[in-house]
Write an enzyme that holds these catalytic residues in place. Sequence first.
Site, PDB file in Angstrom:
ATOM      1  N   HIS A 112       0.852  -1.203   0.000  1.00 38.08           N
ATOM      2  CA  HIS A 112       0.000   0.000   0.000  1.00 38.08           C
ATOM      3  C   HIS A 112       0.877   1.238   0.000  1.00 38.08           C
ATOM      4  O   HIS A 112       2.093   1.150   0.133  1.00 38.08           O
ATOM      5  CB  HIS A 112      -0.995  -0.021   1.160  1.00 38.08           C
ATOM      6  CG  HIS A 112      -0.380   0.097   2.532  1.00 38.08           C
ATOM      7  ND1 HIS A 112       0.423  -0.874   3.082  1.00 38.08           N
ATOM      8  CD2 HIS A 112      -0.451   1.085   3.466  1.00 38.08           C
ATOM      9  CE1 HIS A 112       0.802  -0.503   4.291  1.00 38.08           C
ATOM     10  NE2 HIS A 112       0.302   0.694   4.554  1.00 38.08           N
ATOM     11  N   HIS A 132       1.491   3.904   1.913  1.00 37.87           N
ATOM     12  CA  HIS A 132       2.088   4.641   3.033  1.00 37.87           C
ATOM     13  C   HIS A 132       3.619   4.677   2.940  1.00 37.87           C
ATOM     14  O   HIS A 132       4.251   3.683   2.567  1.00 37.87           O
ATOM     15  CB  HIS A 132       1.644   4.041   4.364  1.00 37.87           C
ATOM     16  CG  HIS A 132       0.212   4.348   4.682  1.00 37.87           C
ATOM     17  ND1 HIS A 132      -0.532   3.622   5.590  1.00 37.87           N
ATOM     18  CD2 HIS A 132      -0.615   5.318   4.205  1.00 37.87           C
ATOM     19  CE1 HIS A 132      -1.757   4.125   5.654  1.00 37.87           C
ATOM     20  NE2 HIS A 132      -1.840   5.151   4.820  1.00 37.87           N
ATOM     21  N   ASP A 153       6.041   4.570   5.033  1.00 40.68           N
ATOM     22  CA  ASP A 153       6.883   3.611   5.763  1.00 40.68           C
ATOM     23  C   ASP A 153       6.952   2.255   5.049  1.00 40.68           C
ATOM     24  O   ASP A 153       7.693   1.369   5.467  1.00 40.68           O
ATOM     25  CB  ASP A 153       6.436   3.459   7.227  1.00 40.68           C
ATOM     26  CG  ASP A 153       5.036   2.898   7.383  1.00 40.68           C
ATOM     27  OD1 ASP A 153       4.104   3.394   6.706  1.00 40.68           O
ATOM     28  OD2 ASP A 153       4.856   1.958   8.188  1.00 40.68           O
ATOM     29  N   HIS A 154       6.206   2.113   3.947  1.00 39.36           N
ATOM     30  CA  HIS A 154       6.229   0.879   3.150  1.00 39.36           C
ATOM     31  C   HIS A 154       6.813   1.090   1.754  1.00 39.36           C
ATOM     32  O   HIS A 154       7.191   0.133   1.087  1.00 39.36           O
ATOM     33  CB  HIS A 154       4.807   0.302   3.033  1.00 39.36           C
ATOM     34  CG  HIS A 154       4.222  -0.043   4.369  1.00 39.36           C
ATOM     35  ND1 HIS A 154       4.064  -1.333   4.805  1.00 39.36           N
ATOM     36  CD2 HIS A 154       3.808   0.747   5.390  1.00 39.36           C
ATOM     37  CE1 HIS A 154       3.561  -1.324   6.030  1.00 39.36           C
ATOM     38  NE2 HIS A 154       3.402  -0.074   6.409  1.00 39.36           N
ATOM     39  N   HIS A 188      -7.428  -0.738   5.441  1.00 34.52           N
ATOM     40  CA  HIS A 188      -6.394   0.166   5.970  1.00 34.52           C
ATOM     41  C   HIS A 188      -6.196   1.315   4.980  1.00 34.52           C
ATOM     42  O   HIS A 188      -6.206   2.481   5.345  1.00 34.52           O
ATOM     43  CB  HIS A 188      -5.117  -0.629   6.193  1.00 34.52           C
ATOM     44  CG  HIS A 188      -3.947   0.171   6.679  1.00 34.52           C
ATOM     45  ND1 HIS A 188      -3.922   0.772   7.915  1.00 34.52           N
ATOM     46  CD2 HIS A 188      -2.759   0.476   6.093  1.00 34.52           C
ATOM     47  CE1 HIS A 188      -2.765   1.413   8.056  1.00 34.52           C
ATOM     48  NE2 HIS A 188      -2.043   1.251   6.969  1.00 34.52           N
ATOM     49  N   ASP A 240      -0.098  -3.804   6.240  1.00 36.45           N
ATOM     50  CA  ASP A 240      -0.791  -3.309   7.432  1.00 36.45           C
ATOM     51  C   ASP A 240      -2.262  -3.726   7.449  1.00 36.45           C
ATOM     52  O   ASP A 240      -3.091  -3.089   8.085  1.00 36.45           O
ATOM     53  CB  ASP A 240      -0.726  -1.778   7.496  1.00 36.45           C
ATOM     54  CG  ASP A 240       0.665  -1.259   7.812  1.00 36.45           C
ATOM     55  OD1 ASP A 240       1.559  -2.076   8.103  1.00 36.45           O
ATOM     56  OD2 ASP A 240       0.860  -0.033   7.763  1.00 36.45           O
ATOM     57  N   HIS A 274       4.706  -4.752  10.826  1.00 33.73           N
ATOM     58  CA  HIS A 274       5.056  -4.042  12.069  1.00 33.73           C
ATOM     59  C   HIS A 274       5.143  -5.001  13.256  1.00 33.73           C
ATOM     60  O   HIS A 274       4.431  -6.000  13.303  1.00 33.73           O
ATOM     61  CB  HIS A 274       4.009  -2.974  12.416  1.00 33.73           C
ATOM     62  CG  HIS A 274       4.010  -1.795  11.496  1.00 33.73           C
ATOM     63  ND1 HIS A 274       4.810  -0.694  11.704  1.00 33.73           N
ATOM     64  CD2 HIS A 274       3.303  -1.550  10.364  1.00 33.73           C
ATOM     65  CE1 HIS A 274       4.585   0.191  10.730  1.00 33.73           C
ATOM     66  NE2 HIS A 274       3.681  -0.304   9.900  1.00 33.73           N
TER      67      HIS A 274
HETATM   68 FE    FE Z   1       2.790   0.798   8.167  1.00 33.01          FE
HETATM   69 ZN    ZN Z   2       0.146   1.666   6.563  1.00 32.70          ZN
END
Ligand code: FE
Ligand code: ZN
Length: 254
Positions: free
Chosen positions: A53, A55, A57-58, A111, A128, A166
């Site tokens: 996805h 985001h 952090d990915h 999400h 996530d 995570h």
């Molecule tokens: Fe994340």
């Molecule tokens: Zn995420």
Amino acid sequence: MIEIVPIPAFEDNYIWLIRNGTDAVAVDPGDADPVADYLQLHRLRLNAILLTHHHADHTGGAAELRRRFDAPVYGPRREAISSVTHPAREGDLIDLPSLEAAFQVLDVPGHTAGHIAYYGINSLFCGDALFACGCGRLFEGSAQQMHASLAKFSALPDDTKVYCAHEYTLENIRFARVVESGNAALVEREHNEREAISQGRPTLPSSIGLEKLTNPFLRCGEPAVMAAASRFAGHPLAEPAEVFAAIRQWRDQV
Ligand code: FE
Ligand code: ZN
């Protein structure tokens, strides 16, 4: 032989690296440097990047890794991610012959609106969407959508290994125990996961079977979870999707 190793990033992210011989694939590289360092140290070639996805952090390291290793980037068709070269959606099969691996793409919105997961080599890379003993927050999708997405995971074989993005497990277990104080499998799991963390080991991968026994978000049809959700809502809930919505809302408040 295929090996799947966690590369820790940021506070609590895991970038999963799937390796076989001299080849490797990175899942959700939010940061390029730790992945590039690992590849260099182990003399591996990066064959592909899989994104679940949009985001940061990915996805944050995907463009740089693509440039440095000339690797194709697979990602959700329904999200705008500039580094993606191969948009993917449910029904697609991603064949990676150099790794002797192939992955089915699952659409798992909730999400984020276009979130996808990758299922293959008896493993699930779910970003996530699903966490150990928990699930992702509903940033873009509805509870109904997320509940349907989690049902796709529940339908996979119990021995499927679950690679979440995570390390949230202990926090999630704390909440799960509030929902289901009488779940013996959860008590045992808490003991095991505490031990893993105290020894500096990840609590992942989990398995679909273990999640079905301990993750309240996959247990919305269980009488104890339904009763707890009804108490939280203040009125009786009978539909699993309503139970899901209530415990997701409850989780956001603790
Ligand atoms: Fe994340
Ligand atoms: Zn995420």
